[in-house]
Design an enzyme around this catalytic site. Structure first.
Site, PDB file in Angstrom:
ATOM      1  N   GLU A  56       1.022  -1.369  -0.190  1.00  0.00           N
ATOM      2  CA  GLU A  56      -0.193  -0.097  -0.075  1.00  0.00           C
ATOM      3  C   GLU A  56       0.932   1.285  -0.156  1.00  0.00           C
ATOM      4  OE1 GLU A  56      -0.704  -2.689   1.880  1.00  0.00           O
ATOM      5  OE2 GLU A  56      -2.668  -3.347   1.052  1.00  0.00           O
ATOM      6  N   HIS A 126     -12.046  -5.295   7.726  1.00  0.00           N
ATOM      7  CA  HIS A 126     -12.594  -5.076   6.355  1.00  0.00           C
ATOM      8  C   HIS A 126     -14.222  -4.255   6.648  1.00  0.00           C
ATOM      9  CE1 HIS A 126     -10.420  -8.615   5.703  1.00  0.00           C
ATOM     10  NE2 HIS A 126     -10.252  -8.502   4.613  1.00  0.00           N
TER      11      HIS A 126
END
Lengths: 334, 439
Positions: A56, A126
């Site tokens: 990321e 999530h």
């Protein structure tokens, strides 16, 4: 179109009109784990739609590099929960490049798309809503749409905005929200809230997924299901609630919000992220400063608790319609 | 999401190269050779260390088997002048900081050959992303000492940062030098993106590269890993130049890594790598030229690790004798001085002599002193620049209101609150641009 189709449509349009635009991230080449990039690699080629290694901080840094050269970089972080490794690149670099270079360099071409908010069974990693962590990063913009039309118009604006934008897509809406979306190229303004229903008794402010919980709460207030009838005083059922979708968290639309609160005298803010130092804290402080004499009740915040999002407990964690309804009633009767 | 690793096609080549012989066929669905030999390995170079490429020895003589890079007297002069300009600027600005006239400074002592040799090997429009000890690249490209001074003093002429960043955080789009920022290694994945943009640009494809500098300490950051992986995998023509000077502030490289420096990591990412004697400007010149060529040819990352020694303190906020003996530094300065080494070479070619040396030193010092005195007298930018360039396009309401709030406070206290009154006098128009705002 549903939301993922609208997102895809926006990217396709942006790429067809801008040869420098590229889309990249983890697993975007085959269409993305949420199908947002379906067919884009076939349509525009591997040079413009490609997978990155699983990093990321690298994705954000790579996008900054492209944008430094004046290219349009549309990067995806697979879940907003995984944006933190890129926090340094986004907050120390992307947000500050224009300022620190005396305006000589900028990364206005950078847009970071990332799925956000709870999905029913996402657990700790999530489900997160990290917009509050970025709210203090002046130089960035943060945008969260509530529906397919909004997603398309706001994403096209974000991609073309002269500033780096973090575009957070409520993932539960990818398939569930469906509406007629214009197939032509259109943009919706950043930094502007939208008043969804007008009212004079209370302002209900939210963004993303909770827009639907708020709508449901207002519906229950006006015509309670029999199970709740005894808990909702008849005197409140005709209350006129103004529902506002903030849409942009940074910069946020202080004008629309304070104008509304000055009329209604009451404000309830709803977001999924935790209470402490969440976006609601910033907004309520500003509203209390600007609307002090008009407020008839304390500003109320309905948020996730100050805990991680626990898998089997999600229904009791998120600010769902019953919690919104309760806060609205309490604020109305304060 | 649960992710499964996939077997890379690259493995096969590298395992074979290491001599782990294929004795029992291959793994299914791959070219990975199978072996019955339980052998661990811990070196990319057999059992040895990666050697440092060198052209000149300490006395400026060509070493056995070495070939000179293409260089003529004119280029050599330009390189030598720029190598000498660095310590000239360093010694004056270091002292200026000691006198409190600028807030901070970082010298390039000991790394003149690494920085100037590599700058000379790059094309002038290759995009450079640096760490902070690469002022020499800008000087090579003609930045000029006035601009160096302007940035260090943060005065009105500071185009690099408008006085916003600390000294030595230079930048110049005209010279293709991206503005330096303090967070270490953040430029490494950015350089991969810059390289990719160059590859996509029809006017620069196959012609320009991104050149990215960083120290061996910065190579410990996660962004190093990210950048190398991206530039090799995606791929992007990006030349990574590590300045391995032995120290990250006080931390010696022995506490920074356990492997064979930074160069040994390159092959792990599948990129062409070389280690070079960073005190040998001709070795650096040659290696960077070849690295640049490979970068363009392959369109992906190349790594050059230049070994040198940080002769100066880390910065003006550091006293390096607290963690290394003064004698060690003095030894390195004298035994292996990159400037002396190159001068001896130039003398051997008949390109340089004592008179030229004398003339150069006087000229450089005079030029730097003149620029310093000039910069000292120039005011800062208008105070209103405090609030500009945060966003492109429309200014958000919070910034507008906060600027107006400061205006109101300045009107109230600007004349009477001593810390502000003294400070306002240093700005162009004494802050009138803000005071004249209608709050």
């Amino acid at each position: 179109m549903n939301t993922y189709q609208a997102v895809r449509d926006a990217m396709s349009l942006a790429m067809s009109k801008d040869d420098t635009a590229v889309v990249f991230g983890e697993d975007v080449a085959f269409g993305g784990v949420f199908r947002c990039t379906m067919g884009l690699a076939e349509e525009f080629g591997k040079e413009r739609v490609f997978n990155t290694p699983l990093t990321e901080q690298g994705i954000a840094g790579f996008g900054i590099g492209l944008a430094l050269m004046g290219h349009t970089a549309i990067a995806e972080i697979q879940f907003a929960d995984y944006i933190y490794p890129a926090f340094d690149q986004l907050v120390n670099e992307a947000a500050k490049i224009r300022y620190r270079s005396g305006g000589q360099y900028n990364v206005g071409g950078l847009t970071i798309r990332t799925p956000t908010m709870s999905v029913g069974h996402g657990g700790l990693y999530h489900s997160q809503s990290p917009e509050g962590f970025f709210m203090a990063a002046s130089g960035l913009k943060i945008v969260i749409p509530r529906s397919p039309i909004q997603a398309k118009g706001l994403l096209l604006s974000s991609i073309r905005d002269p500033n780096p934008v973090i575009f957070m897509e409520p993932k539960i809406l990818y398939r569930s929200a469906v509406e007629q979306v214009p197939i032509d190229d259109f943009e919706l303004p950043l930094g502007e809230a939208e008043v969804l229903t007008t009212g004079s008794d209370l302002t209900l402010l939210t963004w993303g997924t909770p827009v639907y919980h708020c709508e449901a709460a207002l519906h229950m207030l006006a015509s309670p299901p029999s199970s709740l009838e005894s808990l909702i005083p008849p005197s409140l059922r005709s209350a006129k609630i103004e529902l506002i979708d903030l849409r942009s968290v940074l910069p946020w639309d202080v004008e629309t919000v304070t104008q509304s609160v000055k009329r209604t005298g009451r404000l309830v803010i709803v977001h999924e992220a935790g209470l402490t130092a969440g976006v609601g804290a910033e907004i309520s402080a500003e509203v209390q400063k600007r609307c002090f004499l008009k407020l008839n009740a304390p500003v109320r915040r309905v948020t996730g608790w100050d805990i991680p999002v626990a898998l089997q407990y999600e229904k009791f964690h998120i600010p769902d319609s019953i919690r919104v309804l309760d806060a609205v009633m309490e604020t109305l009767t304060y | 999401m649960i992710r499964f690793p996939s077997v890379s096609r690259r493995f096969s080549r590298q395992w074979v190269a290491r001599g782990l012989a294929n004795v029992a066929g291959n793994l299914p669905n791959s070219r990975l050779p199978v072996t019955s030999n339980l052998k661990f390995f811990n070196s990319v170079q057999g059992d040895g260390l990666i050697p440092a490429f060198r052209v000149l020895d300490g006395s400026g003589t060509l070493i056995d088997g070495a070939e000179l890079p293409e260089i003529d007297e004119k280029l050599a002069h330009r390189m030598y002048e720029n190598m000498q300009l660095l310590p000239t600027l360093d010694s004056i600005l270091y002292n200026v900081q000691r006198q409190g006239k600028i807030s901070f400074y970082m010298t390039s002592y000991g790394e003149e050959a690494t920085v100037i040799g590599s700058a000379a090997a790059l094309e002038s429009d290759d995009e450079v992303l640096g760490q902070y000890r690469e002022m020499g690249v800008l000087l090579w490209r003609g930045f000029g000492v006035d601009n160096v001074m302007a940035q260090c003093f943060g005065n009105e002429e500071d185009t690099s940062t408008k006085g916003r960043q600390m000294p030595v955080h230079f930048g110049s789009p005209e010279l293709h030098f991206h503005t330096i920022s303090s967070p270490l290694a953040t430029q490494i994945p950015q350089a991969a993106g810059v390289g990719y943009a160059l590859r996509r640009d029809p006017y620069r494809r196959g012609r320009s590269i991104a050149a990215c500098y960083f120290g061996e300490g910065a190579a410990s950051e996660g962004d190093f890993h990210a950048g190398f992986m991206l530039a090799s995998t995606i791929p992007s023509p990006t030349l990574y130049i590590t300045r391995n000077n032995g120290f990250a502030i006080s931390t010696p490289s022995t506490e920074q890594y356990y492997g064979d420096g930074i160069a040994s990591r390159g092959p792990g990412y599948g990129i062409d790598t070389i280690r070079v004697d960073g005190n040998d400007v001709l070795a650096v010149l040659k290696a960077v030229r070849e690295g640049r060529r490979r970068c363009l040819e392959q369109g992906r990352a190349v790594l050059i690790e230049a070994m040198s020694y940080r002769v100066g303190h880390h910065s003006t906020s550091d006293d390096s004798f607290a963690y290394r003996p003064r004698a060690e530094v003095e030894d390195r300065k004298h035994i292996d001085n990159p400037i002396v080494r190159f001068r001896l070479f130039m003398e051997s070619q008949g390109w340089w002599d004592a008179a030229a040396e004398e003339e150069l030193k006087i000229r450089l010092k005079a030029g730097v002193m003149k620029a310093f005195k000039r910069a000292e007298s120039i005011k800062r930018n208008e105070l209103g620049q405090l609030f500009t360039d945060v966003y492109g396009g429309e200014e958000p309401w919070n910034l507008r209101e906060q600027r107006e709030e400061l205006t109101g406070l300045l009107k109230k206290y600007g004349e009477v609150w001593e810390p502000w009154r003294t400070e306002l006098a240093k700005f162009k128009n004494n802050g009138q641009d803000l005071l004249n705002l209608r709050p």
